[in-house]
Write a protein that holds these residues in place. Structure first.
Motif, PDB file in Angstrom:
ATOM      1  N   VAL A 190       0.841  -1.208   0.000  1.00  0.00           N
ATOM      2  CA  VAL A 190       0.000   0.000   0.000  1.00  0.00           C
ATOM      3  C   VAL A 190       0.872   1.253   0.000  1.00  0.00           C
ATOM      4  O   VAL A 190       0.600   2.218  -0.714  1.00  0.00           O
ATOM      5  N   ALA A 191       1.941   1.237   0.791  1.00  0.00           N
ATOM      6  CA  ALA A 191       2.857   2.380   0.829  1.00  0.00           C
ATOM      7  C   ALA A 191       3.483   2.610  -0.535  1.00  0.00           C
ATOM      8  O   ALA A 191       3.585   3.757  -1.004  1.00  0.00           O
ATOM      9  N   TRP A 192       3.901   1.536  -1.199  1.00  0.00           N
ATOM     10  CA  TRP A 192       4.491   1.666  -2.539  1.00  0.00           C
ATOM     11  C   TRP A 192       3.457   2.190  -3.534  1.00  0.00           C
ATOM     12  O   TRP A 192       3.763   3.047  -4.367  1.00  0.00           O
ATOM     13  N   LEU A 193       2.244   1.698  -3.423  1.00  0.00           N
ATOM     14  CA  LEU A 193       1.183   2.137  -4.322  1.00  0.00           C
ATOM     15  C   LEU A 193       0.876   3.620  -4.127  1.00  0.00           C
ATOM     16  O   LEU A 193       0.732   4.367  -5.110  1.00  0.00           O
ATOM     17  N   ILE A 194       0.791   4.073  -2.893  1.00  0.00           N
ATOM     18  CA  ILE A 194       0.551   5.492  -2.618  1.00  0.00           C
ATOM     19  C   ILE A 194       1.695   6.331  -3.179  1.00  0.00           C
ATOM     20  O   ILE A 194       1.470   7.345  -3.850  1.00  0.00           O
ATOM     21  N   ALA A 195       2.928   5.899  -2.934  1.00  0.00           N
ATOM     22  CA  ALA A 195       4.081   6.645  -3.448  1.00  0.00           C
ATOM     23  C   ALA A 195       4.042   6.708  -4.963  1.00  0.00           C
ATOM     24  O   ALA A 195       4.313   7.763  -5.569  1.00  0.00           O
ATOM     25  N   LEU A 236       1.375   6.433  -6.998  1.00  0.00           N
ATOM     26  CA  LEU A 236       0.246   7.223  -7.503  1.00  0.00           C
ATOM     27  C   LEU A 236       0.446   8.717  -7.273  1.00  0.00           C
ATOM     28  O   LEU A 236       0.028   9.536  -8.087  1.00  0.00           O
ATOM     29  N   VAL A 237       1.082   9.072  -6.168  1.00  0.00           N
ATOM     30  CA  VAL A 237       1.261  10.487  -5.842  1.00  0.00           C
ATOM     31  C   VAL A 237       2.462  11.078  -6.582  1.00  0.00           C
ATOM     32  O   VAL A 237       2.384  12.179  -7.113  1.00  0.00           O
ATOM     33  N   LEU A 238       3.560  10.353  -6.606  1.00  0.00           N
ATOM     34  CA  LEU A 238       4.821  10.908  -7.104  1.00  0.00           C
ATOM     35  C   LEU A 238       5.259  10.331  -8.443  1.00  0.00           C
ATOM     36  O   LEU A 238       6.281  10.742  -8.978  1.00  0.00           O
TER      37      LEU A 238
END
Length: 103
Positions: free
Chosen positions: A57-62, A64-66
């Motif tokens: 989830v952390a990798w996915l958020i990173a 999608l955001v960056l």
């Protein structure tokens, strides 16, 4: 979706910190130290699965955001910082547990 870069960094860090906390709690030798006894095997597997899920989830958020190129690098950096914080907490476990019991 998360559009603010600063909050994206915060979410990535918190997810990584949570993930490593779950993975630490899933290790039998640390369970006895932190909880006083080993946890049931099924709960240990659940903690391990949740920890790896939170890293994803952390990798996915990173990503999608960056953007996934730069986001992966940021994710690795926040994972390193989160891991170091939990290593320090585990090393100083006795001090932390005394402090928590006083409160």
């Amino acid at each position: 979706m998360i559009s603010d870069t600063a909050s994206g960094h915060g979410f990535v860090f918190l997810c990584c910190l949570t993930a490593f906390g779950l993975l630490l709690a899933a290790m039998g030798r640390h369970q006895a130290d932190w909880f006083g006894a080993k946890l049931p095997h099924r709960l240990t597997l659940t903690l391990r699965g949740a920890g790896f899920t939170m890293l994803f989830v952390a990798w996915l958020i990173a990503g999608l955001v960056l953007g996934f190129g730069y986001g992966t690098i940021v994710w690795c950096g926040w994972m390193t910082i989160a891991a170091l914080i939990l290593i320090a907490a585990n090393i100083n476990r006795d001090i932390l547990l005394k402090w928590v019991k006083r409160r």
